[in-house]
Design a protein around this motif. Structure first.
Motif, PDB file in Angstrom:
ATOM      1  N   ILE A 154      -6.993  -2.561  -3.856  1.00 51.68           N
ATOM      2  CA  ILE A 154      -6.155  -3.445  -3.033  1.00 51.68           C
ATOM      3  C   ILE A 154      -6.750  -3.653  -1.651  1.00 51.68           C
ATOM      4  O   ILE A 154      -6.807  -4.767  -1.145  1.00 51.68           O
ATOM      5  CB  ILE A 154      -4.740  -2.856  -2.866  1.00 51.68           C
ATOM      6  N   ASP A 155      -7.178  -2.554  -1.026  1.00 51.89           N
ATOM      7  CA  ASP A 155      -7.534  -2.646   0.384  1.00 51.89           C
ATOM      8  C   ASP A 155      -9.044  -2.580   0.589  1.00 51.89           C
ATOM      9  O   ASP A 155      -9.656  -1.530   0.451  1.00 51.89           O
ATOM     10  CB  ASP A 155      -6.861  -1.508   1.144  1.00 51.89           C
ATOM     11  N   PRO A 156      -9.652  -3.715   0.935  1.00 47.34           N
ATOM     12  CA  PRO A 156     -11.111  -3.747   1.103  1.00 47.34           C
ATOM     13  C   PRO A 156     -11.581  -2.820   2.214  1.00 47.34           C
ATOM     14  O   PRO A 156     -12.720  -2.374   2.202  1.00 47.34           O
ATOM     15  CB  PRO A 156     -11.391  -5.204   1.458  1.00 47.34           C
ATOM     16  N   LEU A 176       0.807  -1.219   0.000  1.00 46.42           N
ATOM     17  CA  LEU A 176       0.000   0.000   0.000  1.00 46.42           C
ATOM     18  C   LEU A 176       0.843   1.273   0.000  1.00 46.42           C
ATOM     19  O   LEU A 176       0.692   2.115  -0.867  1.00 46.42           O
ATOM     20  CB  LEU A 176      -0.977  -0.003   1.171  1.00 46.42           C
TER      21      LEU A 176
END
Lengths: 523, 321, 329
Positions: B314-316, B244
């Motif tokens: 990428i990041d739920p 990230l």
């Protein structure tokens, strides 16, 4: 099938290679690109120094910087204010159009009409009259001695072609018309434009139909701008280019030490000097009453403090020559009787300062451009130290050239570095009217708040109008002597040109820095 | 999600406006383009006339207003130096820079990420220590120096590569690419290396740092306790969670490089945006500078937006709103 | 007689430091039967988690096993190669950690994490693994597994996440589960549900659960037997009822008084003043003797060996066939 294709390609490649090896291609790198192929777009010596290979004037400078006929084969004065030019009859433009009187008149208006960059240059001309297809009369507004000099820097364009592409004025910033001249050129010169990618590459080819006898043996010139000094030198050393103008001083030894490379030198017409505010009544920040620079003894003391030989030795590495007046020895009307500079004498300078009433010195700000002249920054730094020795404290202020060239003529500096070559006129008149005449209107634009002498001003006007060379010499010498005796400027030196190239190239190195490729040969 | 995008676009406009306004303020200190356009021999009258014609005699805020009026319809004016519409000029220079930067970034990711992963997994290994030392040099070496070193070795001494330029390029529509010719690809090598060395080092150190942090996390320990193979633990879980911040930094780097690959482009005479802006500054070419700075503002804002989108992908945890 | 599900013999763990190895666990032995819940209690730093990590083969440097052995279903496992140990983890020994909020990969759906674990150990097709994952979710009490299968950890509450952690731990039906403080991070109301779930797993699947905790209440609730660790040594082990209500070792006695529900509130540990020594600072003899109200001269000189008294083993000179008053030799 594949097997058959390959040898074909190979053969074609070999043929191309052989052709390239036979052709004399001069690969030339320079620190910047020219801004346009339009010779009227700016009175920009850098652009004209390259465009002189594509376009020509009615007259031109030869290898020795003497005027010779070009597109005009002869001329005569009909009266004091009327000149007749007889044009060459066998000249065609690169696109095949014939060169005629109409093109001269068109080029006069294109370059000289109000708002165009050459309006100032062509200002003395009142009217241009076509006598016949190959004869043109120029009527002057007043007596003017430098018509031929000025015409050498004013190039003729093809009327028909310019009208076709819609570029009949050089300075149209409101439309796209100027853009056409970015990549197109149609002149009469020894080389014609074959390819141009602005800021990347400009390719010129020899003009087979050139009117003049061909002395060069170049087939092609590939001009590449490489802004970084070190990269440009590396490109020369690696054999990717054959020729660079103005090799950086620190790289000269390296180029000369490389087998197959050489440096050709020549004196530059430009002289470097410090200008001074001699008009203001006070000098803010000087720490003393009044304006010490108004006192000739103070100016002379500053001149005596300058170790110009030391600058030549340690900063210019020998590539400069101290001067006594603003005229470089290669300029016309140079006076050898005036070549003795004010001697370096810091003790005498101190005494002179004390005599003038400044035994403890004073404070000055020295404004200096970063990158306009060779080693300008180092020279100014050296000057700070030299002046400190006689008690003058100098604060150095460096400026990027674009800012410098704006603020200097606006009178924002009181002690500043400047260099002047008198281009493209190559006559003392240009030097004087720009940097010596008392500022007034168009005169003295680069002498703000500077040197002022009524007699000198009067002489300068006469120098512009006098046709008799002997009388001109007398007046020019008087101006030079007066300004030297009154220390109107602190004279430093004349720069040397140091052009790096491979041994294959034989060039000429004229004092105005123009690359006149029609004198170049390669083997 | 659409709301996020719209809000972002709003701030993009604001950023561009502020950047353009600031650039107009800066112009006042840069000098006068009239000198460059007319040459030093021009008369005062000629200067004044041109200044009027260009509108430079008007107050800054009036000039700014005129600029905005034209800019909203995509007209950034004509370059003083090149006498060409500014937009055309910028578009014609963009491919060179974008190609250079993307190649450098791909190289930097392809080399930097594996190196970072390796160093994170074996922080005490000899190779890791060597890589870390080398990366320190890579981060601190000035681009100018590195570029000149490469030129001295590969151009001057070995004569393998050209010291300047893009080589032959192929035009595809308005885009030009050097990737399709031999000389074009060869010309890319040194500039790409010059740009990538810093990025490789930075990405490597970033990945290493982040991954070492993540490797200490409970879910990694738990993943090992679940008996997952090392490969799955290290790559599927640890690396992915380390990426990230890498995405953010790489995104901003791409933007910074496209906008400011000036040093590299100057060293290699790379005909991209960096050289263009350098020349514009030297010439006081205001229309180019104003448009360029506004577009840079736009570019950065768009990159931020893209980075945010990638985050969402990428990041739920980010998708909640 | 069948072999115990898990047996630890004379386990020693040291930390390698610059000044040489420092013992952190010494002479720990115990065994667990199938379906048994063994509680391991002790203060922080006593070595409970270290023991748990050693069992699942995840002891991290600079810690390492220096002595003894670990046997799974009679076969020694602590000396297996790294890869073989990896295969055991999750398959035959599962683990549950303290904080369910951080035990799951935040970037992966819980379904993927389950399938990934199942397929790491069981030769199953993706579809079969998914079915098993759904079954597991149902088993640990996740309502509507099918729709929650594709959700990410942050979409679950703490208690739910611990259920998922448990599902992951039992994905391959391990014989032993090491549960390290599995309820500490949870709300009290959720704690009981999770403990009940563990209890049920032990009963229904015959899984042996080693429950590491510092909370005697938890032990009382679900453990069959309890082991007390003090400063790296096992001081007492026995059936929960015995140890809780009739603690033999003075340290256990002190520890029991910490549980409000089991001891009289007014006796607030006057006898357990001082702090547990850290590894490397253990005193000679019985580690507890500087704090022990009943310590005698022998306690400072000689390390007591565990002796069996009824179902309880205790390591204290008071019970080693003599008195604390004089050395045996």
């Amino acid at each position: 099938m594949r097997l058959h294709v390959k040898p074909l390609i190979l053969a074609a490649g070999l043929a191309a290679f052989a052709a390239a090896a036979d052709a004399n291609t001069l690969r030339f790198a320079e620190g910047q690109d020219i801004n346009s192929m339009d010779p009227h777009a700016a009175r920009d010596d850098f652009a004209l120094s390259l465009l002189c290979n594509v376009y020509e004037g009615l007259v031109r400078w030869n290898a020795d910087l003497e005027i010779e006929p070009a597109l005009a084969e002869s001329w005569e004065a009909i009266s004091d204010t009327e000149w007749r030019f007889h044009l060459r009859k066998d000249v065609t433009f690169h696109n095949g159009n014939p060169f005629t009187a109409d093109d001269v008149i068109f080029s006069y208006h294109r370059a000289g009409d109000a708002g165009s960059p050459f309006a100032g240059l062509l200002e003395p001309i009142a009217e241009v009259v076509k006598v016949d297809d190959h004869t043109v009369d120029f009527k002057l507004k007043r007596k003017y001695a430098l018509v031929l000099n000025d015409f050498a820097g004013w190039y003729i364009m093809d009327k028909e072609f310019q009208e076709e592409i819609g570029s009949t004025t050089p300075l149209d910033l409101s439309s796209n018309a100027g853009g056409a001249m970015q990549t197109m050129a149609n002149g009469t010169g020894p080389f014609k434009l074959v390819e141009r990618q602005p800021d990347v590459k400009t390719v010129l080819a020899a003009n087979a139909d050139w009117w003049d006898e061909k002395k060069h043996n170049l087939d092609e010139i590939v001009y590449t701008p490489i802004s970084n000094n070190a990269t440009r030198v590396a490109a020369l050393l690696s054999g990717e280019v054959d020729f660079i103008r103005n090799a950086p001083p620190q790289d000269i030894d390296r180029i000369e030490a490389t087998p197959g490379m050489k440096v050709m030198r020549g004196p530059h017409l430009r002289t470097i000097f410090f200008g001074m505010d001699q008009q203001s009544d006070s000098l803010p920040g000087s720490g003393v009453e009044g304006n010490p620079l108004k006192d000739v003894r103070v100016r002379k003391a500053i001149a005596m403090a300058m170790d110009v030989e030391g600058i030549k030795r340690s900063i210019m590495r020998g590539n400069s020559s101290p001067v006594a007046t603003q005229l470089a020895p290669q300029m016309p009307f140079y006076d050898p009787a005036l070549e003795e500079p004010i001697p370096f004498d810091p003790e005498g300078a101190k005494a002179l300062l004390a005599e003038a009433g400044y035994p403890d010195g004073f404070t000055l700000t020295l404004d200096c451009p970063a990158g306009s002249f060779i080693n300008d920054e180092q020279i100014c730094q050296a000057a700070v130290g030299m002046l400190a020795r006689i008690g003058i404290t100098v604060q150095l202020s460096m400026h990027p050239p674009v800012q410098y060239d704006t603020e200097l003529p606006a009178g924002q500096y009181s002690f500043y570095m400047l260099g002047w070559a008198g281009l493209p006129t190559i006559d003392p008149y240009n030097v004087f009217n720009a940097t010596v005449h008392t500022p007034s209107g168009e005169l003295g634009a680069w002498n703000p708040k500077g040197y002022s002498n009524a007699r000198v001003d009067e002489l300068i006007i006469q120098i512009g109008e006098e046709y008799d060379p002997a009388k001109r010499q007398e007046m020019i010498s008087e101006v030079l002597k007066t300004q030297r005796d009154e220390v109107g400027k602190i004279m430093l030196h004349q720069q040397f040109l140091t052009w790096g190239m491979t041994d294959k190239v034989t060039a000429i190195v004229p004092g105005d820095e123009y690359t006149r490729f029609w004198y170049y040969t390669m083997n | 999600m659409i709301a996020i995008v719209l809000r972002r676009l709003g701030s993009v406009l604001l950023v561009m406006l502020v950047v353009a306004a600031l650039s107009f303020l800066i112009f006042n200190f840069l000098g006068d383009p009239v000198n460059n356009i007319l040459g030093v021999n021009a008369t005062l009258e000629e200067r004044e006339a041109l200044r009027r014609a260009l509108g430079l005699d008007q107050p800054t805020w009036v000039q700014f207003w005129h600029f905005l009026e034209r800019a909203v319809v995509g007209d950034f004016g004509i370059s003083y130096r090149n006498r060409q519409p500014v937009m055309d000029l910028i578009l014609s220079r963009m491919p060179a820079t974008v190609e250079l930067v993307l190649c450098a970034t791909v190289l930097a990711l392809a080399v930097g990420v594996p190196m970072g992963v390796y160093c994170a997994l074996r922080p005490r290994g000899v190779l890791s220590r060597v890589l870390q030392m080398v990366s320190l040099i890579g981060i601190s070496i000035p681009q100018f120096l590195l570029g000149m070193l490469l030129i001295l070795v590969f151009s001057v001494e070995l004569r393998w590569l050209s010291a300047f330029g893009r080589g032959e390029v192929v035009e595809i529509g308005w885009w030009s690419t050097g990737l399709l010719t031999d000389s074009g690809r060869k010309a890319l090598i040194m500039p790409v290396l010059t740009l990538a060395v810093f990025q490789i080092s930075m990405i490597m150190r970033l990945v290493q740092g982040e991954m070492q942090e993540v490797l200490r996390a409970d879910f990694i320990k738990f993943a090992r306790a679940r008996g997952l193979p090392d490969r799955a633990v290290n790559l599927r879980h640890a690396l992915r969670n380390s990426l990230l911040p890498v995405v953010t930094v790489v995104g901003l780097q791409i933007g910074a490089l496209i906008a400011f690959a000036i040093v590299c482009e100057a060293v290699f005479q790379w005909p991209g945006l960096g050289l263009l802006i350098l020349q514009a500054i030297e010439y006081a070419d205001f229309p180019v500078m104003a448009a360029y700075l506004a577009l840079v503002g736009f570019g950065f804002a768009m990159i931020n937006l893209t980075v945010d989108m990638i985050y969402l992908f990428i990041d739920p945890r980010m998708r909640r709103k | 007689m069948t072999a115990p599900a898990l047996e630890v013999r004379d386990l020693g763990i040291v930390f390698d430091t610059r000044r040489g190895p420092v013992p952190a666990i010494e002479g720990v032995s115990f065994a667990m039967a199938r379906g048994e819940v063994l509680g391991i209690v002790g203060e922080s730093g006593a070595g409970k988690s270290l023991t748990g990590n050693a069992l699942i083969g995840l002891l991290q440097a600079p810690g390492r096993i220096s002595a003894g052995s670990i046997h799974l279903d009679g076969a020694r496992i602590d000396d297996l190669p790294r890869e073989a140990q990896r295969r055991l983890r999750g398959k035959r020994i599962g683990a549950i950690f303290q904080d369910p909020l951080t035990s799951l990969d935040p970037l992966m759906t819980i379904g993927d994490q389950l399938v990934e674990t199942i397929r790491a150990h069981l030769p199953m097709t993706a579809a079969a693994a998914k079915q098993r994952a759904l079954d597991l979710l149902a088993e640990v009490g996740i309502a509507d597994p099918a729709s929650r299968f594709g959700q990410y950890p942050h979409q679950f509450s703490g208690g739910m996440r611990q259920r998922i952690v448990i599902a992951l731990a039992i994905a391959a039906e391990p014989e032993v589960i090491v549960a390290d403080e599995p309820t500490t991070a949870l709300d009290v109301s959720v704690q009981a549900q999770i403990l009940a779930l563990l209890r049920r797993l032990a009963r229904d699947h015959g899984t042996a659960i080693m429950l590491v905790t510092h909370d005697m209440g938890v032990i009382a609730e679900i453990a069959d037997r309890v082991a007390v660790i003090y400063a790296g040594r096992l001081v007492e082990i026995g059936p929960v009822a015995e140890v809780l209500h009739a603690a033999r070792h003075p340290y256990t006695t002190g520890l029991m008084s910490l549980i409000p529900s089991l001891s009289r509130r007014e006796e607030r540990l006057p006898q357990i003043a001082g702090a547990m020594p850290r590894p490397g600072q253990w005193p000679g003899g019985c580690s507890f003797h500087p704090r022990c109200p009943k310590a005698g001269p022998r306690c400072a000189l000689e390390t007591p060996r565990p002796v069996a008294t009824d179902a309880v083993r205790v390591a204290c000179h008071l019970f080693s066939g003599g008195t604390a008053a004089a050395p045996a030799i």
